[in-house]
Design an enzyme around this catalytic site. Structure first.
Site, short mmCIF file in Angstrom:
data_model
loop_
_atom_site.label_atom_id
_atom_site.label_comp_id
_atom_site.label_asym_id
_atom_site.label_seq_id
_atom_site.Cartn_x
_atom_site.Cartn_y
_atom_site.Cartn_z
N GLN A 56 -16.50 -33.67 54.52
CA GLN A 56 -15.59 -34.56 55.25
C GLN A 56 -15.81 -34.53 56.75
O GLN A 56 -15.43 -35.47 57.45
CB GLN A 56 -14.14 -34.19 54.93
CG GLN A 56 -13.77 -34.41 53.47
CD GLN A 56 -12.40 -33.83 53.14
OE1 GLN A 56 -11.68 -33.37 54.03
NE2 GLN A 56 -12.05 -33.84 51.87
N HIS A 160 -15.61 -26.96 47.87
CA HIS A 160 -14.63 -28.03 48.09
C HIS A 160 -15.19 -29.33 47.52
O HIS A 160 -15.53 -30.27 48.26
CB HIS A 160 -14.33 -28.17 49.59
CG HIS A 160 -13.07 -28.92 49.88
ND1 HIS A 160 -12.03 -28.39 50.62
CD2 HIS A 160 -12.67 -30.17 49.53
CE1 HIS A 160 -11.06 -29.28 50.71
NE2 HIS A 160 -11.43 -30.38 50.06
N ASN A 205 -11.31 -24.87 46.06
CA ASN A 205 -10.22 -25.67 46.60
C ASN A 205 -9.66 -26.57 45.50
O ASN A 205 -10.39 -27.39 44.93
CB ASN A 205 -10.71 -26.53 47.76
CG ASN A 205 -9.60 -27.39 48.33
OD1 ASN A 205 -8.75 -26.91 49.07
ND2 ASN A 205 -9.58 -28.67 47.98
N GLU A 206 -8.38 -26.41 45.19
CA GLU A 206 -7.67 -27.29 44.25
C GLU A 206 -8.52 -27.65 43.02
O GLU A 206 -8.91 -28.81 42.83
CB GLU A 206 -7.22 -28.56 44.97
CG GLU A 206 -6.28 -28.29 46.12
CD GLU A 206 -6.00 -29.53 46.96
OE1 GLU A 206 -5.06 -29.48 47.76
OE2 GLU A 206 -6.72 -30.55 46.83
N TYR A 314 -0.45 -24.86 22.38
CA TYR A 314 0.25 -26.15 22.37
C TYR A 314 -0.53 -27.22 21.62
O TYR A 314 0.03 -28.22 21.21
CB TYR A 314 0.54 -26.61 23.80
CG TYR A 314 1.61 -27.67 23.85
CD1 TYR A 314 2.96 -27.31 23.85
CD2 TYR A 314 1.29 -29.02 23.88
CE1 TYR A 314 3.95 -28.28 23.88
CE2 TYR A 314 2.27 -29.99 23.91
CZ TYR A 314 3.60 -29.61 23.91
OH TYR A 314 4.58 -30.56 23.93
#
Length: 316
Positions: A56, A160, A205-206, A314
């Site tokens: 970025q 990232h 990152n995330e 689940y």
């Protein structure tokens, strides 16, 4: 008509009350009743910082021996998926202007800078077999040293969203278990080269954002999704690939943390974005499943006590 009038009157009263509250709050601030926010408003040791991501902001995409990442390919091939059709070839030009950037951080009173390292700037082909790029190591050494000189701590993110394109071409990146060892090798180079000055590391990152947007909706590189998704992808499986990619990210994280604790221990972190899911009577079961997938799938690995095997259970 009476009901409509009552609703309109009620809305008008609420709007009037809101305006009065705003005026009251403004008056309190002007009167000095609310203290201004300063460092003293925060606990001792609170760290003020700023952050960025390599693709970025760095620019210098074809300079200093850097190899392409999946974002280079994605922005070149799909400019229509970028709001302004731009790419990271130049970006903020931090590759050349990092000293000016660090100076501005110091002037702003920042204590820390969280930046990410471009995997393909360190390993242009993504793995040790392709060789280590000394120019890339020199760039990050210079950045870290400049931060130290200005009294700014480095918080380094190892990944990232920018998988080396070479690994995407070789084995589909995070869809393959081969990425685990290649990521660990890359991380170890960073620990060896920068660990004497960097005490805070972030592995991913995330991770859920990367997995969902890159492999479910196709809106992030490498842009994979099922044909019916909004990303209008040519390849992908939105029902399977996000979980495969997340699985391999978690394994890469675990292997890297084990390596770090055994040889380079200081501190390590992961940046997660949790999701709040609205529950309703019509979609209660779907909301529960969505909550489990988006929160438990990754949070449980990093925080203890975690949800254990709830995600796997689940499926029944």
């Amino acid at each position: 008509m009476a009901v409509a009038g009552a609703v309109a009157m009620s809305g008008g009263i609420l709007l009037l009350l809101l305006l009065l509250l705003l005026l009251l709050a403004a008056a309190c601030v002007e009167a000095g009743e609310l203290p201004p926010i300063s460092r003293r408003s925060f606990p001792k040791g609170f760290i003020f910082g700023t952050s960025s991501a390599s693709y970025q902001c760095e620019g210098g995409a074809a300079e200093g021996g850097r190899g392409p990442s999946i974002w280079d390919t994605f922005t070149y091939q799909h400019p229509d998926k970028i709001a302004d059709k731009s790419n990271g070839d130049v970006a903020d030009n931090t590759y050349h202007l990092y000293k000016e950037d660090v100076h501005m951080m110091k002037e702003m009173g920042m204590d820390a800078y969280r930046f990410s390292i471009s995997w393909s700037r360190i390993l242009p082909n993504g793995s040790l077999n392709g060789g280590v790029n000394i120019e890339g190591i020199n760039y990050y050494n210079n950045l870290i040293n400049e931060l130290l000189l200005k009294g700014v701590q480095s918080f380094v993110t190892l990944f990232h969203y920018d998988t080396p394109q070479a690994l995407e071409d070789k084995y589909n990146g995070f869809l393959s278990p081969n990425i685990i060892n290649d990521y660990k090798d890359y991380a170890e180079i960073c620990f060896k080269e920068f660990g004497d000055r960097v005490k805070h590391w972030i592995t991913f990152n995330e991770p859920w954002i990367f997995c969902s947007k890159a492999y479910a909706s196709g809106t992030y590189a490498p842009g994979r999704c099922s044909p019916w998704e909004m990303g209008k992808c040519s390849v992908g499986d939105s029902g399977r690939e996000p979980y495969t990619a997340c699985h391999h990210q978690l394994l890469a994280h675990a292997e890297t943390v084990r390596l770090y604790r055994e040889k380079y221990q200081f501190t390590e972190e992961v940046v997660r974005q949790s999701q709040f899911i609205h529950d309703n009577d019509l979609h209660r079961r779907s909301a529960k499943l969505s909550f489990i997938i988006q929160n438990y799938l990754l949070l449980g690995i990093h925080f203890q006590p975690g949800p254990g095997g709830r995600v796997c259970q689940y499926r029944h």
